[in-house]
Design an enzyme around this catalytic site. Structure first.
Site, PDB file in Angstrom:
ATOM      1  N   GLU A   1       3.633   2.747  -0.251  1.00 18.70           N
ATOM      2  CA  GLU A   1       3.162   2.932  -1.620  1.00 18.70           C
ATOM      3  C   GLU A   1       3.416   1.738  -2.545  1.00 18.70           C
ATOM      4  O   GLU A   1       4.109   1.853  -3.564  1.00 18.70           O
ATOM      5  CB  GLU A   1       3.776   4.205  -2.221  1.00 18.70           C
ATOM      6  CG  GLU A   1       3.380   5.471  -1.468  1.00 18.70           C
ATOM      7  CD  GLU A   1       3.883   6.745  -2.117  1.00 18.70           C
ATOM      8  OE1 GLU A   1       4.821   6.664  -2.945  1.00 18.70           O
ATOM      9  OE2 GLU A   1       3.335   7.816  -1.804  1.00 18.70           O
TER      10      GLU A   1
ATOM     11  N   GLU B   1      -0.586  10.309   3.937  1.00 25.63           N
ATOM     12  CA  GLU B   1       0.293  11.313   3.335  1.00 25.63           C
ATOM     13  C   GLU B   1      -0.568  12.303   2.563  1.00 25.63           C
ATOM     14  O   GLU B   1      -1.262  11.914   1.622  1.00 25.63           O
ATOM     15  CB  GLU B   1       1.314  10.700   2.353  1.00 25.63           C
ATOM     16  CG  GLU B   1       2.422   9.886   2.981  1.00 25.63           C
ATOM     17  CD  GLU B   1       3.471   9.462   1.953  1.00 25.63           C
ATOM     18  OE1 GLU B   1       3.608  10.164   0.915  1.00 25.63           O
ATOM     19  OE2 GLU B   1       4.138   8.435   2.170  1.00 25.63           O
TER      20      GLU B   1
END
Length: 447
Positions: free
Chosen positions: A226, A346
């Site tokens: 991320e 995810e």
């Protein structure tokens, strides 16, 4: 040897020594000892490559049919593999994942700092005991027919992250700004990261003797979990960092796939679907799904999805609508703009209350699964979904609000297995044909 002495002295002594050795090897630091490489016959695996917008199985250099993925996240595998007594939980998680028909697991290959179980304790300095824990994860994944996506650093502070790299640089007297965005631009910190990446990719597994760069049980390298910037002004630094590091990984390892680890947000000036963002805030993080993912040495694009966190005040109907559009936007961009596979690495949703007899998590997950399945049937860029995240009993310390033990949630377990099997039936299985009798999808009716 006198049989009376043997029974009373020799055997008990050998037993005690064996017990002491077992305790020492499992409970004390054994990083200075070299263990014999395990003699084993690993399950046959080919590497996974990319052909256009699809993942393909590569067998002896020959590209075979497309493969579509159903998998999961368990970020905690290396940590639980450091000490012998907890390794059974890792084996159990990989075994359970395979029993649900899943073929890919995403996990951390980083832990930076001064904690006892940190892998990198100083730039380029490693705790061998923890490294052997990562070796064990790779070994067990191969044994259970699971491929790993290994993430190489965290954007967040958990397990050190980019903030730890900045602390190391400051301790070494490097003049850096207070912003963690320096991680992407400072040449000393970039060298720290490259040194770490090289150590991982060139590692020879202490259990199997196979270099990580030669291990087909590794599906892909993820540059960062991320990546975000504190300021949009650092967007160009992030883009340059991704370009440089993707090329560096490819220079060390030409067999494995590489991805960024993006959440999938579009910038304000993006050529993609800015309107698909969950809010204006998502365009202020320095990342851009299209621009970042288009870099030449990246093999596929990654996307995350957390409707309960990103649009927390929306009702279930709005969350469903948002998530459906989010998935469609990225699959379409992968197919028509990037010309690369898109993997949702995810996807997390809360269990919360039942709606019409169904949990929120199952409603949202079913919708994403259906969209990926339809993409797979059309041989388009939607390449798969990795649910966040799965646990086994005894690892509750790694839990967050999206974590769960799948076999304790029968409705979600059923969804996961069904998705594994119908994706399996659209493409070449990643399972070894010799092991099909163990495959939970083998007996399912083909659809």
């Amino acid at each position: 040897m006198n049989s009376n002495w043997r029974d009373k002295k020799f055997y008990p002594t050998i037993g005690i020594l064996f017990l002491l050795g077992f305790i020492y090897l499992n409970y004390f630091d054994n990083s200075y000892f070299s263990f014999p490489i395990i003699t084993w016959s690993p399950p046959k695996m080919g590497f996974v490559g990319v052909n256009g917008t699809r993942f393909v199985l590569v067998d002896n250099g020959n590209i075979e049919s497309p493969v579509y993925l159903n998998g999961w996240n368990s970020y905690w595998l290396m940590e639980e593999s450091v000490w012998g007594p907890s390794r059974y939980r890792v084996s159990d998680m990989l075994k359970k994942g395979a029993e649900m028909g899943m073929t890919v697991c995403r996990t951390w290959a980083f832990s930076d700092g001064a904690r006892p179980n940190d892998l990198q304790t100083q730039p380029g300095v490693f705790n061998e005991r923890v490294f052997k824990g990562l070796d064990y994860v790779v070994y067990e994944a191969r044994k259970h027919g699971i491929r790993l996506i290994l993430s190489l650093v965290n954007n967040l502070n958990a397990f050190g992250g980019k903030a730890q790299y900045l602390r190391w640089a400051e301790e070494a007297g490097v003049n850096i700004t207070s912003s963690t965005d320096s991680f992407f631009s400072n040449p000393i910190i970039k060298e720290y990261y490259k040194s770490y990446v090289k150590a991982i990719l060139t590692r020879k597994n202490s259990f199997t003797g196979v270099k990580y760069s030669e291990e087909p049980a590794i599906f892909a390298w993820e540059l960062m979990n991320e990546p975000r910037c504190k300021s949009n002004s650092s967007a160009s630094a992030l883009q340059a960092w991704i370009t440089e590091m993707a090329a560096f990984v490819k220079s060390l390892d030409g067999k494995h796939l590489v991805t960024v680890g993006l959440e999938g947000f579009y910038s304000l000036n993006s050529t993609g679907n800015y309107g698909a963002n969950p809010g204006e805030w998502a365009a202020s993080l320095g990342s851009d799904f299209i621009k970042n993912s288009a870099i030449e040495n990246l093999d596929f694009a990654s996307v995350h999805a957390y409707p309960h966190s990103w649009i927390p005040d929306a009702d279930l109907e709005a969350k469903v609508k948002y998530l459906s559009n989010w998935v469609d936007a990225h699959v379409n961009d992968g197919e028509n703009v990037l010309k690369k596979p898109v993997l949702f690495t995810e996807v997390g949703a809360l269990l919360v209350t039942k709606t019409g007899g169904l949990y929120d998590r199952d409603i949202l997950l079913r919708m994403v699964y259906d969209q990926i399945y339809e993409s797979a049937k059309r041989r388009e860029a939607g390449a798969g979904v990795l649910i966040w995240q799965l646990l086994v009993e005894g690892v509750e310390e790694y839990s967050d609000k999206y974590s769960f033990v799948a076999w304790k949630c029968p409705s979600t377990y059923k969804l996961i297995l069904e998705q594994s099997c119908r994706l399996r039936n659209t493409s070449r299985s990643l399972k070894n044909r010799k092991d099909q009798h163990k495959d939970p999808c083998f007996s399912q009716k083909r659809g």
